[in-house]
Design a protein around this motif. Sequence first.
Motif, PDB file in Angstrom:
ATOM      1  N   LEU A  79       1.235   3.932  -3.169  1.00 47.58           N
ATOM      2  CA  LEU A  79       0.773   5.319  -3.118  1.00 47.58           C
ATOM      3  C   LEU A  79       1.932   6.296  -3.323  1.00 47.58           C
ATOM      4  O   LEU A  79       1.854   7.209  -4.153  1.00 47.58           O
ATOM      5  CB  LEU A  79       0.078   5.587  -1.785  1.00 47.58           C
ATOM      6  N   THR A 122       0.807  -1.224   0.000  1.00 47.32           N
ATOM      7  CA  THR A 122       0.000   0.000   0.000  1.00 47.32           C
ATOM      8  C   THR A 122       0.841   1.275   0.000  1.00 47.32           C
ATOM      9  O   THR A 122       0.699   2.129  -0.880  1.00 47.32           O
ATOM     10  CB  THR A 122      -0.926   0.023   1.233  1.00 47.32           C
ATOM     11  N   THR A 138      -6.834   2.558  -2.252  1.00 50.26           N
ATOM     12  CA  THR A 138      -5.590   2.730  -3.002  1.00 50.26           C
ATOM     13  C   THR A 138      -5.836   2.576  -4.499  1.00 50.26           C
ATOM     14  O   THR A 138      -5.405   3.403  -5.307  1.00 50.26           O
ATOM     15  CB  THR A 138      -4.556   1.673  -2.537  1.00 50.26           C
ATOM     16  N   ALA A 184      -1.021   7.915   2.017  1.00 48.56           N
ATOM     17  CA  ALA A 184      -0.285   6.767   2.548  1.00 48.56           C
ATOM     18  C   ALA A 184      -0.242   6.854   4.070  1.00 48.56           C
ATOM     19  O   ALA A 184      -0.382   5.834   4.759  1.00 48.56           O
ATOM     20  CB  ALA A 184       1.125   6.728   1.972  1.00 48.56           C
ATOM     21  N   THR A 188      -3.654   5.778   5.356  1.00 49.48           N
ATOM     22  CA  THR A 188      -3.860   4.326   5.292  1.00 49.48           C
ATOM     23  C   THR A 188      -2.993   3.619   6.335  1.00 49.48           C
ATOM     24  O   THR A 188      -3.385   2.583   6.862  1.00 49.48           O
ATOM     25  CB  THR A 188      -3.532   3.755   3.896  1.00 49.48           C
ATOM     26  N   THR A 218      -6.950  -1.508   0.174  1.00 49.02           N
ATOM     27  CA  THR A 218      -6.578  -1.737  -1.223  1.00 49.02           C
ATOM     28  C   THR A 218      -7.609  -1.126  -2.172  1.00 49.02           C
ATOM     29  O   THR A 218      -7.246  -0.620  -3.234  1.00 49.02           O
ATOM     30  CB  THR A 218      -6.447  -3.254  -1.479  1.00 49.02           C
TER      31      THR A 218
END
Lengths: 278, 355
Positions: free
Chosen positions: B55, B51, B207, B262, B265, B204
């Motif tokens: 990103l 991830t 993303t 990012a 997340t 995900t």
Amino acid sequence: MEPLLEVKNITKRFGGLTAVDNMDMEVFPGEVVGLLGDNGAGKSTLIKVISGVYHADAGTIFFEGKEVRIDNPMHALRIGIETLYQDLALAENLNVYANIFLGREKLKRFLGLINVLDHDYMLNESKKVLDRLEIEVPSLKNQIRTLSGGQRQAVAISRSIYWNAKFLIMDEPTAALGVAEQKNVLDLVKTLSSQGVPVIIISHQLHDVFSVATRLVIMRRGKKVAERITKDTTTDEIVGLIVGSLPGDYGDVNDGAKETAQVDKETGLVDEGQEGKQ
Amino acid sequence: MMDNKNLSKILIGIAGRWTLIFLALEIIFFSIFGTNYFSLKNLQNILLASTTVLLLATGETFVIITGGIDLSVGFMVGFSGVICAKVMVTLQAAGASQAVAISSGIIAALLLGLLPGLVNGLLVAKLRVPPFIATFGMLGIAYGFAEIICNNVPIMGLPTSVGSIGHGYLIYWLPGKVFAFLQKPENLTRLELQNLVPIIPNVTVITAIVIGIFAFILARTKFGQHTYAIGGSMDAAERAGINVKRHLIKVYMISSFFASLAGVTYVLRFITGRAPAGSARLLDAVVAVVIGGASLYGGTGTILGTVIGALIIGALETGLVNLGIPTYNLYIAVGCILIFAVLVDQFFPELVRKE
């Protein structure tokens, strides 16, 4: 016939130095004018005044019969004066049609939501303009970096023509080209003028200028020293006028040689951006 | 007989797809030698583990195409992460509902996360500071501010729903019985819970959507075209009437937007805000972009390539863990790949700069 471009009494000084001194010049529709002179003669400075890079300290510019004040290069482009420098300003990583449309991309609606590039339109329009100018490139989808110098030159010219350039200034268009390529570019210049687009061509290669230009304007130390119809003169005479071994038509510009010598040196520096590359 | 032109075409074709081939070989290799590597669960783990790199690398792709580089993105993850966590914790303590606390935290992180990008862009575009220097400085600044915000300790005690978002999946499937979206089906027996198959992590999904949007922007829009043009020749772009300075500022803001996302997340996945989070991912992100076919000299690169590059790193990392090999070996591998890729770019530019 009325001249498309007329510059009158243009003077450009850098500090105390006079790079262009009271210069007159006119260009008629369909004409190719060769602008000649040694390094530091003021050719590039004059061209930069016309293309909006420099502001003249005195004098006026008439374009299409009207007096214009050209504030910057974008303004010059808008009224139809296009200048092609040696570096051509192409994005090498983009293809031919992307370069022709660079900054003025044709867009279409995607799913009614968002504007995306209209590749088909740009490809077809580019094809048309290249055909009109009888230019051949392998594929319009090829990146510029895969093209030869002459082909790049042709792409740059097509771009200006597509965006309605009424008047083209070419600074050393053949300098970096092979012999066959030089001929292609010169043919293209002839095509342009036959389609009514006049061209000013600056070149040190007298042979090239003689083969395309109908008229020659010779500068020395910031001043116009002579004007000749190409078919009525010889390279010897022109060389004489350029280096000053022959007197000009407007009195001797070598008067006060001491002072002007310094000016000459300095203007040479000022002009280096363009002329130093040769 | 194959003539030379055909041969070189084939070679360039392979070079253009070598990343995909390499990714496939990698997965095959670890599937054979690892345990349960080729399983839905593990493949999803690869996506989750990738991830941050996905990103960061997507944002970095825009910057690298313009011929610049953004070194601040690694520490930007921690910067926006601690902002996100701090806002959530503070609002929760002030009695705000979880929904308000969480959404405020995310919005605050994404908005404030644009600031470093704006500053980077202004420095690079207006003041002509080399991108390397401007963003290198921003790296330190972002980290310092992150430590100030979190008082040098990880921020804990986030709203409980953070975890259910970050650890949640788009689809829950009980084979033969139920499908449920976003939330686990209710009233399941313990056995049924064990058999429940979660498909596609929420993180995900986020993303993929954001990367998809920006892949579209880069590939299909005027903005994308101008990004490539600036990387090809800044001078040509300027003379074509493109506002290069404004464009560059936007590009650096895109990069810091991705870094902030990012960071968000990260908070969702680890339910904590840490200042150094993601800092080690800078190298991976740049390498992912370069593996993906972008030239560090600017002008080339695609998001699809970058995504494959990021997955190559993610699959490798997961595979090393699977085989019980210490992951610091990954840094060596990734570092070597970067230098190798740049050498290829320098000596065989036609392999990278294909049409």
